[in-house]
Design an enzyme around this catalytic site. Structure first.
Site, short mmCIF file in Angstrom:
data_model
loop_
_atom_site.label_atom_id
_atom_site.label_comp_id
_atom_site.label_asym_id
_atom_site.label_seq_id
_atom_site.Cartn_x
_atom_site.Cartn_y
_atom_site.Cartn_z
N LYS A 208 -1.65 -4.16 2.38
CA LYS A 208 -1.43 -5.15 1.31
C LYS A 208 -0.53 -6.30 1.80
CE LYS A 208 0.21 -5.41 -3.47
NZ LYS A 208 0.66 -4.62 -4.63
N GLU A 214 3.52 1.30 10.41
CA GLU A 214 2.54 2.21 11.00
C GLU A 214 1.20 1.49 11.23
OE1 GLU A 214 5.07 4.79 8.16
OE2 GLU A 214 4.27 2.76 8.25
N GLY A 269 -0.97 -0.24 -4.04
CA GLY A 269 -1.60 0.31 -2.85
C GLY A 269 -2.37 1.59 -3.12
N ARG A 270 -1.80 2.49 -3.92
CA ARG A 270 -2.45 3.78 -4.18
C ARG A 270 -3.58 3.66 -5.20
NH1 ARG A 270 2.59 3.31 -5.58
NH2 ARG A 270 3.38 3.61 -7.69
N GLU A 355 3.96 9.46 -5.88
CA GLU A 355 4.54 8.15 -5.60
C GLU A 355 4.70 7.35 -6.90
OE1 GLU A 355 3.98 6.06 -1.67
OE2 GLU A 355 2.78 4.75 -2.94
N HIS A 386 -7.93 32.72 -0.43
CA HIS A 386 -7.49 33.60 0.64
C HIS A 386 -6.19 33.11 1.26
CE1 HIS A 386 -11.19 36.08 0.77
NE2 HIS A 386 -11.73 34.98 0.26
N LYS A 514 11.83 3.32 5.43
CA LYS A 514 11.27 2.26 6.29
C LYS A 514 12.38 1.41 6.92
CE LYS A 514 6.88 1.55 3.80
NZ LYS A 514 6.10 0.54 3.05
#
Length: 549
Positions: A208, A214, A269-270, A355, A386, A514
């Protein structure tokens, strides 16, 4: 938005009194008392999706008090504010309009006196045109070969959402190979670069702000790798594309202006997979399927906006979640999709929910004394059975679970799907009702374990049940229905945050790490011996430096 003193509302007080009366009632007693419970506590959405919330520790009075909470806090007014473009993301002074990205109608949505639907539809057309060029082999790489691979470089919402959807809709994908790089660990991008040919690969850099460390680090690595083969920067325009709200930063990276697909600061963003950040989805399943995906989400938007609270699926699921977190003190919720293609769905919702609602101050900036966002976790299908289902069945934690499955499988081999669905139904039944002493006695009598008495074994084998679940049964996991399902959870998260009086659409807690990581990076990159940090952090740094110096 209005400020709410959640635990000071009349509805909260009534719910608290009501909770004391029913907290020890077993689910089996709710079902015995009300033979119509399933009918009264389930909703069908568009004949495509059944939401069964009857296996929850609630009764008619619980539902009445929860719905009164929605009325008292005026949830509908908050929904209207979001849909109208009001700046409900107040700490960033922005509207929240991912709903506009799937509007696809001529109905205007105004932001700062501009009809943003004109821009949204223009960007959708650009995505459509470009995806057709790539999918149909018209867009060529620098040597004239067609594109075979797409690498999406992003993190958080720019990775989890698109990756989850392309995986969930694998039965609809075309010939293009999709790759997703998110982790700053060089292993992630290196493993992808090993698999691709620079002549036939395009890179989508999804950020964005176009500053996310990263993403930009991985993007520069990809660019350097590409130029090692090509030696000609002018060829970048055939292979590198930006999905961003920051055009200038994309240009500074040397992305061609025509290769920048925009989205806007009012897209979180999400919640960005519906925008150009979802270009990888379009390239994977084609634009026609992407339109169906948007249409499914828009259908849920309309349901959320227009449907009365007592039949409104996101509102009801949000209220039930608040009931568990703030009265039963449940700290987690598990999302359990019985579909292997949806193996990233739990991780996607983990980010979307945690978030958004992982906050500890209210909308007035005051410390909160009640629980807000739950911890979201889960795994697909019978794998979880399991692994961690043991704890859900017999552990000391109360963990509400959402079970998700489809009626029709895309891979109908032999009786695989029948066995999968049988497990789905069996687990929700077992969690709700457990096993009785009589059933256990019968099983032990039939077993060969004659050395053990029934009474000595029963404490270890008995499951008491009374574990709450929602069941979401979908006709088929197709683009339309997946769009509806994702939008359902988006709106559930919004309602939870609104009633709990927090801002769901910022994420300031993400920023502290960050900034600090950049400071430590600069410190590690320097020759200074000055000690700048606490003893633990400094000790870790010193130990690390002892190996690399």
């Amino acid at each position: 938005m209005k400020n709410i003193n959640f635990n000071k509302t009349q509805s909260y007080q009534k719910l608290n009194n009501h909770f004391k009366k029913i907290k020890d009632i077993h689910l089996k007693d709710f079902f015995l008392k009300n033979p119509n419970r399933f009918k009264e506590f389930s909703i069908v959405f568009e004949d495509e999706m059944l939401i069964d919330f009857s296996k929850n520790r609630i009764n008619e009075n619980t539902l009445m008090h929860l719905l009164n909470l929605a009325e008292e806090t005026n949830v509908k007014s908050a929904i209207k504010l979001m849909f109208s473009g009001f700046k409900i993301n107040q700490t960033e002074n922005r509207p929240v309009l991912h709903i506009a990205l799937r509007n696809r109608t001529n109905n205007p949505i105004m932001v700062n006196n501009r009809n943003i639907m004109l821009e949204v539809n223009r960007e959708l057309e650009k995505m459509k045109d470009f995806s057709k060029l790539v999918i149909n082999g018209i867009w060529k790489g620098y040597t004239g070969k067609t594109i075979s691979d797409v690498v999406n470089i992003g993190i958080g919402g720019s990775d989890l959402g698109p990756y989850m959807v392309t995986e969930a809709l694998r039965p609809y994908k075309n010939h293009l190979n999709m790759h997703f790089v998110s982790n700053i660990d060089a292993t992630h991008i290196n493993e992808v670069l090993k698999k691709i040919n620079p002549e036939q690969t395009i890179f989508l850099i999804a950020s964005k702000t176009f500053t996310t460390d990263e993403t930009i680090t991985n993007a520069y690595t990809a660019k350097k790798w590409f130029l090692n083969f090509v030696k000609d920067k002018s060829m970048l325009k055939k292979h590198f594309f930006a999905l961003s709200a920051n055009v200038q930063n994309a240009l500074d990276f040397e992305i061609d202006i025509n290769n920048i697909f925009k989205f806007w600061d009012w897209v979180g963003g999400r919640f960005s997979l519906w925008s150009s950040a979802g270009l990888s989805i379009v390239l994977s399943i084609g634009f026609d399927n992407f339109k169906k995906f948007l249409d499914g989400a828009h259908a849920m938007d309309n349901h959320f906006y227009y449907t009365d609270n007592n039949k409104n699926i996101p509102i009801l699921l949000a209220l039930i979640s608040i009931w568990y977190s703030n009265f039963f003190n449940c700290e987690t919720e598990s999302i359990l999709p019985y579909d292997q293609n949806m193996h990233r769905f739990s991780a996607y919702l983990q980010q979307a929910n945690m978030e958004s609602n992982g906050k500890s101050v209210n909308r007035m900036g005051q410390k909160i004394s009640y629980q807000t966002g739950p911890i979201i976790w889960g795994e697909p299908g019978t794998n979880g059975q399991h692994a961690f289902y043991q704890l859900i069945h017999q552990g000391t934690k109360l963990i509400p679970c959402d079970f998700i499955a489809s009626v029709f499988s895309h891979n109908d081999f032999d009786d695989h799907h029948l066995k999968l669905i049988s497990n789905f139904f069996a687990q929700t039944k077992a969690l709700a009702f457990g096993n009785s002493y009589d059933i256990l006695s019968s099983e032990l009598n039939l077993s060969t374990q004659n050395d053990y008495s029934i009474d000595s074994m029963s404490p270890f084998k008995i499951c008491y049940g009374n574990q709450p679940t929602n069941s979401i049964l979908i006709r088929k996991i197709n683009p339309y229905n997946l769009g509806s399902l994702i939008a359902l959870y988006e709106h559930k998260i919004f309602v939870q945050g609104y009633i709990l009086n927090i801002f769901s659409f910022d994420q300031w807690g993400v920023e502290i790490g960050k900034k600090l990581s950049q400071n430590i990076y600069n410190y590690l990159n320097s020759n200074t011996t000055q000690k700048c940090y606490d003893s633990s952090t400094q000790g870790l740094i010193t130990f690390y430096k002892s190996f690399i110096s």
